[in-house]
Design an enzyme around this catalytic site. Structure first.
Site, PDB file in Angstrom:
ATOM      1  N   HIS A 170     -12.273  10.772  -7.846  1.00  0.00           N
ATOM      2  CA  HIS A 170     -11.300  10.778  -8.948  1.00  0.00           C
ATOM      3  C   HIS A 170     -10.147  11.738  -8.695  1.00  0.00           C
ATOM      4  CE1 HIS A 170     -14.462   8.460 -10.874  1.00  0.00           C
ATOM      5  NE2 HIS A 170     -13.515   7.998 -11.679  1.00  0.00           N
TER       6      HIS A 170
ATOM      7  N   GLU B 180     -12.707   1.048   2.514  1.00  0.00           N
ATOM      8  CA  GLU B 180     -11.801   0.953   1.362  1.00  0.00           C
ATOM      9  C   GLU B 180     -12.185  -0.210   0.461  1.00  0.00           C
ATOM     10  OE1 GLU B 180      -7.686   0.764   2.448  1.00  0.00           O
ATOM     11  OE2 GLU B 180      -7.626   2.903   2.933  1.00  0.00           O
TER      12      GLU B 180
ATOM     13  N   HIS C  63      -9.052   2.918  -4.813  1.00  0.00           N
ATOM     14  CA  HIS C  63     -10.179   2.197  -4.217  1.00  0.00           C
ATOM     15  C   HIS C  63     -11.484   2.817  -4.703  1.00  0.00           C
ATOM     16  CE1 HIS C  63      -7.686   0.219  -1.138  1.00  0.00           C
ATOM     17  NE2 HIS C  63      -7.115   1.395  -0.932  1.00  0.00           N
TER      18      HIS C  63
ATOM     19  N   CYS D 205       0.810  -1.227   0.000  1.00  0.00           N
ATOM     20  CA  CYS D 205       0.000   0.000   0.000  1.00  0.00           C
ATOM     21  C   CYS D 205       0.843   1.277   0.000  1.00  0.00           C
ATOM     22  CB  CYS D 205      -0.978   0.011   1.172  1.00  0.00           C
ATOM     23  SG  CYS D 205      -2.270  -1.233   0.997  1.00  0.00           S
TER      24      CYS D 205
ATOM     25  N   HIS E 228      -2.133   3.381  -5.579  1.00  0.00           N
ATOM     26  CA  HIS E 228      -3.239   2.473  -5.905  1.00  0.00           C
ATOM     27  C   HIS E 228      -4.556   3.190  -5.640  1.00  0.00           C
ATOM     28  CE1 HIS E 228      -2.686   1.970  -1.566  1.00  0.00           C
ATOM     29  NE2 HIS E 228      -3.938   1.521  -1.502  1.00  0.00           N
TER      30      HIS E 228
END
Length: 120
Positions: free
Chosen positions: A66, A107, A28, A22, A26
């Site tokens: 976003h 998440e 979610h 993590c 990345h």
């Protein structure tokens, strides 16, 4: 009574003070659950669902959806995201008959945080 409203947003982050997968960039699809506690007011509602939806969209979703969360939360763990959202929403939703009582930040479908506003 407790009013519950769920929201969803997509965002990216990486954990800078963490050693594991993590720490890499990345994303979610987060689920945000907002709960207000109160009593029915003059319209026999704790809080108008439409008003809450619009408020959360303007003050939370527009900022998170976003986006790269590290741009405004240095270490965007689910815990820190929950505290950040709480601090933004609590004063905005408070009325004479209702207040924020819980934030949930998920998440994944199986991993989330529940926050009641106490010190983190």
């Amino acid at each position: 009574m407790i009013l519950v409203k769920e929201f969803e947003f997509d965002a990216a982050h990486n954990l800078i003070n963490y050693h594991g997968k993590c720490e890499r960039l990345h994303g979610h699809t987060y689920k945000l659950v907002v709960k207000l506690e109160g009593i029915r007011g003059s319209e026999d509602m704790i809080y108008d669902f439409v008003d809450l939806k619009n408020l959360v969209k303007e003050h939370i979703l527009d900022e998170f959806d976003h986006h790269y969360i590290n741009e405004f939360i240095e270490q965007p763990t689910a815990e820190n995201i929950a505290v950040y959202i709480w601090n933004r929403l609590a004063p905005l939703v408070k009325t004479e008959n209702a207040h924020l009582c819980e934030i949930q930040v998920w998440e994944t479908k199986t991993s989330g945080i529940i926050y009641h506003g106490e010190e983190a």
